[in-house]
Design a protein around this motif. Structure first.
Motif, mmCIF file in Angstrom:
data_model
loop_
_atom_site.group_PDB
_atom_site.id
_atom_site.type_symbol
_atom_site.label_atom_id
_atom_site.label_comp_id
_atom_site.label_asym_id
_atom_site.label_seq_id
_atom_site.Cartn_x
_atom_site.Cartn_y
_atom_site.Cartn_z
ATOM 1 N N SER A 1 0.770 -1.300 0.099
ATOM 2 C CA SER A 1 -0.014 -0.056 -0.097
ATOM 3 C C SER A 1 0.890 1.247 0.059
ATOM 4 N N SER A 2 1.957 1.083 -0.460
ATOM 5 C CA SER A 2 2.922 2.261 -0.475
ATOM 6 C C SER A 2 3.875 2.402 -1.718
ATOM 7 N N THR A 3 4.209 1.246 -2.429
ATOM 8 C CA THR A 3 5.156 1.479 -3.401
ATOM 9 C C THR A 3 6.365 1.587 -2.880
ATOM 10 N N GLU A 4 6.717 0.862 -1.828
ATOM 11 C CA GLU A 4 7.806 0.823 -1.119
ATOM 12 C C GLU A 4 8.456 -0.672 -1.497
ATOM 13 N N ASN A 5 7.746 -1.336 -1.825
ATOM 14 C CA ASN A 5 7.939 -3.038 -1.919
ATOM 15 C C ASN A 5 8.327 -3.438 -3.326
ATOM 16 N N SER A 6 8.812 -2.608 -4.097
ATOM 17 C CA SER A 6 9.344 -2.869 -5.368
ATOM 18 C C SER A 6 10.544 -3.529 -5.301
ATOM 19 N N ALA A 7 10.682 -4.582 -6.195
ATOM 20 C CA ALA A 7 11.982 -5.249 -6.338
ATOM 21 C C ALA A 7 12.973 -4.287 -7.212
ATOM 22 N N PHE A 8 12.483 -2.890 -7.676
ATOM 23 C CA PHE A 8 13.257 -2.419 -8.524
ATOM 24 C C PHE A 8 13.376 -0.994 -7.938
ATOM 25 N N GLY A 9 12.864 -0.914 -6.596
ATOM 26 C CA GLY A 9 13.186 0.465 -5.593
ATOM 27 C C GLY A 9 12.038 1.136 -5.336
ATOM 28 N N VAL A 10 11.927 1.813 -4.314
ATOM 29 C CA VAL A 10 10.931 2.856 -3.627
ATOM 30 C C VAL A 10 10.647 3.619 -4.811
ATOM 31 N N THR A 11 9.245 4.023 -4.946
ATOM 32 C CA THR A 11 8.767 5.193 -5.864
ATOM 33 C C THR A 11 8.276 6.265 -4.825
ATOM 34 N N LYS A 12 9.004 7.463 -5.100
ATOM 35 C CA LYS A 12 9.064 8.838 -4.234
ATOM 36 C C LYS A 12 7.875 9.546 -4.775
ATOM 37 N N ASN A 13 7.087 10.241 -3.945
ATOM 38 C CA ASN A 13 6.041 11.442 -3.948
ATOM 39 C C ASN A 13 6.889 12.438 -4.786
ATOM 40 N N PRO A 14 6.453 12.690 -5.998
ATOM 41 C CA PRO A 14 7.201 13.953 -6.601
ATOM 42 C C PRO A 14 7.112 15.201 -6.026
ATOM 43 N N LEU A 15 5.757 15.384 -5.180
ATOM 44 C CA LEU A 15 5.504 16.626 -4.554
ATOM 45 C C LEU A 15 6.320 16.623 -3.347
ATOM 46 N N ASP A 16 6.789 15.618 -2.681
ATOM 47 C CA ASP A 16 7.788 15.746 -1.456
ATOM 48 C C ASP A 16 8.471 14.482 -1.447
ATOM 49 N N THR A 17 9.689 14.336 -2.045
ATOM 50 C CA THR A 17 10.367 12.921 -2.017
ATOM 51 C C THR A 17 10.826 12.464 -0.629
ATOM 52 N N ASN A 18 10.329 12.916 0.401
ATOM 53 C CA ASN A 18 10.712 12.221 1.722
ATOM 54 C C ASN A 18 9.436 11.329 1.974
ATOM 55 N N ARG A 19 8.311 11.551 1.064
ATOM 56 C CA ARG A 19 7.285 10.578 1.093
ATOM 57 C C ARG A 19 6.823 9.714 -0.041
ATOM 58 N N VAL A 20 6.163 8.614 0.281
ATOM 59 C CA VAL A 20 5.704 7.834 -0.871
ATOM 60 C C VAL A 20 4.328 7.967 -1.345
ATOM 61 N N PRO A 21 4.362 7.585 -2.782
ATOM 62 C CA PRO A 21 3.056 8.151 -3.386
ATOM 63 C C PRO A 21 1.738 7.106 -2.684
ATOM 64 N N GLY A 22 2.032 6.355 -2.060
ATOM 65 C CA GLY A 22 0.769 5.294 -1.506
ATOM 66 C C GLY A 22 0.374 4.267 -2.611
ATOM 67 N N GLY A 23 -0.556 3.360 -2.033
ATOM 68 C CA GLY A 23 -1.145 2.382 -3.011
ATOM 69 C C GLY A 23 -0.105 1.550 -3.793
ATOM 70 N N SER A 24 -0.687 0.552 -4.252
ATOM 71 C CA SER A 24 0.112 -0.467 -5.051
ATOM 72 C C SER A 24 0.513 0.189 -6.182
ATOM 73 N N SER A 25 -0.622 1.006 -6.953
ATOM 74 C CA SER A 25 -0.132 1.664 -7.864
ATOM 75 C C SER A 25 0.526 3.083 -7.866
#
Length: 166
Positions: free
Chosen positions: A127-151
């Motif tokens: 539920s965070s897109t932190e669990n990708s084998a290819f690295g964490v996706t960051k929220n482009p509006l605040d890269t200290n946060r995640v965008p959330g969701g599996s998408s």
């Protein structure tokens, strides 16, 4: 930043902006921002050729599908024939889709242009897109946060302005 679907469509019809310009802008923004955000796992260079075809269709007139020339990103667990489809897992790292998912076929029939495949939680389990084998996706509006969701890769792709829809 790219415009909305309706704004892009209106500009394409008016001849003030082309699908080629829209896709080039999309690819340029991905090249500029994806290193930090990690929204895209793959970028489809053949999108330029598809955009050139769409641009010529607007010039010629005739039947213009509703999404003709609109840049779109697709989640990396949705089959897009001939494209790598990993579900963000090393197990499927080299898997290439052998068919189009129904949603991909319908978007393609409507004229959408796929510019890349987006990151996600592995097998969409998270539920965070932190669990990708290819690295964490960051929220482009605040890269200290995640965008959330599996998408999260799809959400980040839209939030960073690379595509109007994913």
């Amino acid at each position: 930043m790219l415009k909305t679907i309706s704004e892009l469509r209106a500009a394409f019809v008016a001849g003030t902006y082309t699908p080629t310009q829209a896709v080039e802008a999309s690819l340029n923004l991905i090249a500029e921002k994806n290193g930090e955000v990690n929204a895209f796992l793959d970028v489809y260079k053949d999108a330029i050729k598809a955009a050139e075809v769409a641009t010529s269709r607007y010039t010629e007139g005739g039947d213009l599908p509703p999404l003709l020339g609109i840049p779109v990103a697709i989640k990396h667990n949705i089959m897009n024939k001939g494209k790598r489809t990993t579900a963000a897992s090393k197990i499927l790292e080299n898997y290439t889709a052998t068919y189009d998912a129904t949603v991909v076929k319908r978007l393609r029939d409507a004229g959408a242009i796929f510019v890349g495949g987006t990151n996600m939680d592995e097998f969409a389990m998270g539920s965070s897109t932190e669990n990708s084998a290819f690295g964490v996706t960051k929220n482009p509006l605040d890269t200290n946060r995640v965008p959330g969701g599996s998408s999260g890769g799809s959400a980040a792709a839209v939030a960073m302005g690379a595509v109007p829809v994913a």
